[in-house]
Design an enzyme around this catalytic site. Structure first.
Site, PDB file in Angstrom:
ATOM      1  N   GLY A  16       0.838  -1.204   0.000  1.00 25.04           N
ATOM      2  CA  GLY A  16       0.000   0.000   0.000  1.00 25.04           C
ATOM      3  C   GLY A  16       0.871   1.251   0.000  1.00 25.04           C
ATOM      4  CE  LYS A  79      -5.621  -7.742  -6.980  1.00 23.79           C
ATOM      5  NZ  LYS A  79      -6.923  -7.599  -7.661  1.00 23.79           N
ATOM      6  N   GLY A 121       6.268  -3.134   2.983  1.00 24.52           N
ATOM      7  CA  GLY A 121       5.868  -3.718   4.266  1.00 24.52           C
ATOM      8  C   GLY A 121       6.249  -5.188   4.330  1.00 24.52           C
ATOM      9  CB  ILE A 145      -0.543   3.928   7.110  1.00 24.09           C
ATOM     10  CG1 ILE A 145      -1.504   2.806   6.701  1.00 24.09           C
ATOM     11  CG2 ILE A 145      -0.236   4.904   5.981  1.00 24.09           C
ATOM     12  CD1 ILE A 145      -2.907   3.281   6.409  1.00 24.09           C
ATOM     13  CG  ASP A 146      -1.245  -1.156   8.277  1.00 26.05           C
ATOM     14  OD1 ASP A 146      -1.146  -2.113   7.478  1.00 26.05           O
ATOM     15  OD2 ASP A 146      -2.062  -0.233   8.150  1.00 26.05           O
ATOM     16  CG  MET A 188      -7.385   1.733   6.291  1.00 30.14           C
ATOM     17  SD  MET A 188      -6.342   2.151   4.882  1.00 30.14           S
ATOM     18  CE  MET A 188      -7.426   1.645   3.537  1.00 30.14           C
ATOM     19  CG  HIS A 293      -7.806   3.673   0.550  1.00 35.85           C
ATOM     20  ND1 HIS A 293      -8.864   2.826   0.823  1.00 35.85           N
ATOM     21  CD2 HIS A 293      -6.818   2.886   0.063  1.00 35.85           C
ATOM     22  CE1 HIS A 293      -8.532   1.590   0.489  1.00 35.85           C
ATOM     23  NE2 HIS A 293      -7.309   1.588   0.043  1.00 35.85           N
TER      24      HIS A 293
HETATM   25  O1  F6P Z   1      -1.394  -2.062   4.772  1.00 37.21           O
HETATM   26  C1  F6P Z   1      -1.861  -0.774   4.531  1.00 37.21           C
HETATM   27  C2  F6P Z   1      -3.356  -0.787   4.331  1.00 37.21           C
HETATM   28  O2  F6P Z   1      -3.805   0.517   4.179  1.00 37.21           O
HETATM   29  C3  F6P Z   1      -4.124  -1.462   5.463  1.00 37.21           C
HETATM   30  O3  F6P Z   1      -4.264  -0.614   6.591  1.00 37.21           O
HETATM   31  C4  F6P Z   1      -5.434  -1.767   4.771  1.00 37.21           C
HETATM   32  O4  F6P Z   1      -6.139  -2.818   5.399  1.00 37.21           O
HETATM   33  C5  F6P Z   1      -4.967  -2.176   3.366  1.00 37.21           C
HETATM   34  O5  F6P Z   1      -3.704  -1.541   3.159  1.00 37.21           O
HETATM   35  C6  F6P Z   1      -5.912  -1.727   2.271  1.00 37.21           C
HETATM   36  O6  F6P Z   1      -5.429  -2.284   1.064  1.00 37.21           O
HETATM   37  P1  F6P Z   1      -5.969  -1.719  -0.344  1.00 37.21           P
HETATM   38  O7  F6P Z   1      -5.254  -0.429  -0.610  1.00 37.21           O
HETATM   39  O8  F6P Z   1      -5.596  -2.817  -1.327  1.00 37.21           O
HETATM   40  O9  F6P Z   1      -7.452  -1.539  -0.207  1.00 37.21           O
END
Ligand code: F6P
Length: 370
Positions: A16, A79, A121, A145-146, A188, A293
């Protein structure tokens, strides 16, 4: 300075996006060019760009002015795992996968890249393993960000994200107070509660629900009812909920499942569930906000710009001073260190129940729903 055969390096950003990635790319590129006279190549959209050979030179001009810009100028991808790339469905509709590491290695060779700088990550670190095993010199920078990466006290992007969440929670306070409502805000964080915990404490939220502390909705209701009663019925409450939070004995709410993705489960929806239960069980007018997001966007706060610059510069120093066999830069107290990428891949650092911030939150009468 140790001499080293490295002359051409590739940089990629995986997983992400988050605020601060461009500050890392800038520090990596400028340090590599200015201090070691290297040639730097940007790889687009993470490992997918390596597979598709979307690689082009980065000069100081390319990274000028990007310190404050959110996102990543290279693009990213959460992905595409080169070991398991979706290759369509079989006749029974079952997804099939192929290993694309070989093609990626050929592209590394054809572009004469002597090393990779990998910004990502835990999932991106896992993608790096076959390249380290193949002898490709790799260094990494922890990004998310996590704030859930093992081995480092903090990741860049986290401070900006919880600052953004806090500013949104501050705004929810005024409307909650005006309508004497319960406002539930979902943030998130995947399976970790760092974002909810820090933004909850920073905004003075009344209830903080995190995955590490499964909640009892009855406790949550008793708490918000007491707050309303104690203020002559005019009381309001702010409930911040991590997207991975779950009731005791229950599971998180899943927003969608993508079997073709390395991380098939996307969390989301717990905020609405908690809000509905509060309203049904207490009769208090309740609303939900899902930040989603929004907390991934925007310009990095100064603290993240500084951390990202430190990380990027140190990554090049590691590479050029022989620590190139798969090390990730980490923040340790007020210093920088480095750890083996293998110890980071596919692991997550969760909030320990005895974390001082949980004790401090309880000290100011914050409820964790237990
Ligand atoms: O790992 C970062 C993150 O923003 C998580 O907090 C969240 O669950 C995930 O990515 C969302 O993924 P995507 O951008 O594929 O929706």
């Amino acid at each position: 300075m140790t001499t080293h055969p490295i002359k051409r390096i590739g940089v990629l950003t995986g997983g992400g996006d988050c605020p601060g990635i461009n500050a890392v790319i800038r520090a990596v590129t400028k340090t590599a060019i200015n201090d070691y006279d290297l040639h730097v190549f940007g790889i687009e959209d993470g490992f997918q760009g390596l597979y598709e050979s979307r690689i082009s030179q980065l000069t100081s001009a390319h990274v000028s002015g990007i310190l404050t810009r959110g996102g990543t100028i290279l693009g990213t991808n959460n992905k595409f795992n080169p070991r398991r790339v979706f290759a369509g469905n079989d006749p029974h509709g079952k997804p099939t996968f192929k290993n694309c590491v070989g093609t990626c290695l050929k592209n590394i060779e054809s572009h004469t890249l002597d090393a990779l700088v990998i910004i990502g990550g835990d999932g991106t670190m896992s993608c790096a393993l076959p390249f380290i095993d193949a002898g490709i010199k790799c260094v990494a920078v922890p990004k998310t960000i996590d704030n859930d990466i093992v081995g480092t006290d903090i990741t860049f992007g986290f401070t900006t994200a919880y600052t953004t969440a806090t500013m949104s929670l501050d705004r929810l306070h005024t409307t909650a107070a005006s309508h004497h409502r319960v406002m539930v805000c979902e943030v998130m964080g995947r399976n970790a509660g760092w974002l909810a915990l820090n933004s909850g404490v920073a905004s003075g939220s009344d209830v903080i629900l995190i995955p590490e502390i499964p909640y009892d909705i009855k406790r949550v209701c008793e708490f918000v009812e007491r707050r309303k009663r104690d203020r002559g019925g005019a009381g309001f409450s702010i409930v911040v909920v991590a997207e991975g939070a779950k009731p005791a004995g229950g599971s998180p709410v899943i927003a969608k499942v993508d079997p073709t993705s390395p991380e098939p489960i996307k969390l989301g929806g717990i905020g609405e569930r908690v809000a509905n239960e509060i309203e049904q069980l207490t009769g208090i007018d309740t609303r939900t906000t899902v930040l989603g997001h929004v907390v991934r966007g925007g310009s990095p706060v100064p603290a993240d710009r500084v951390l990202a610059t430190l990380f990027g510069s140190r990554a090049i120093e590691l590479l050029m001073n022989g620590k190139d066999a798969g090390r990730m830069v980490v923040s340790r107290g007020n210093d920088l260190g480095d750890v083996d990428i293998r110890h980071v891949a596919d692991k997550q650092r969760l909030v320990p129940p005895d974390h001082p911030l949980i004790a401090a939150a309880k000290g100011v009468r914050t409820s964790f729903g237990i």
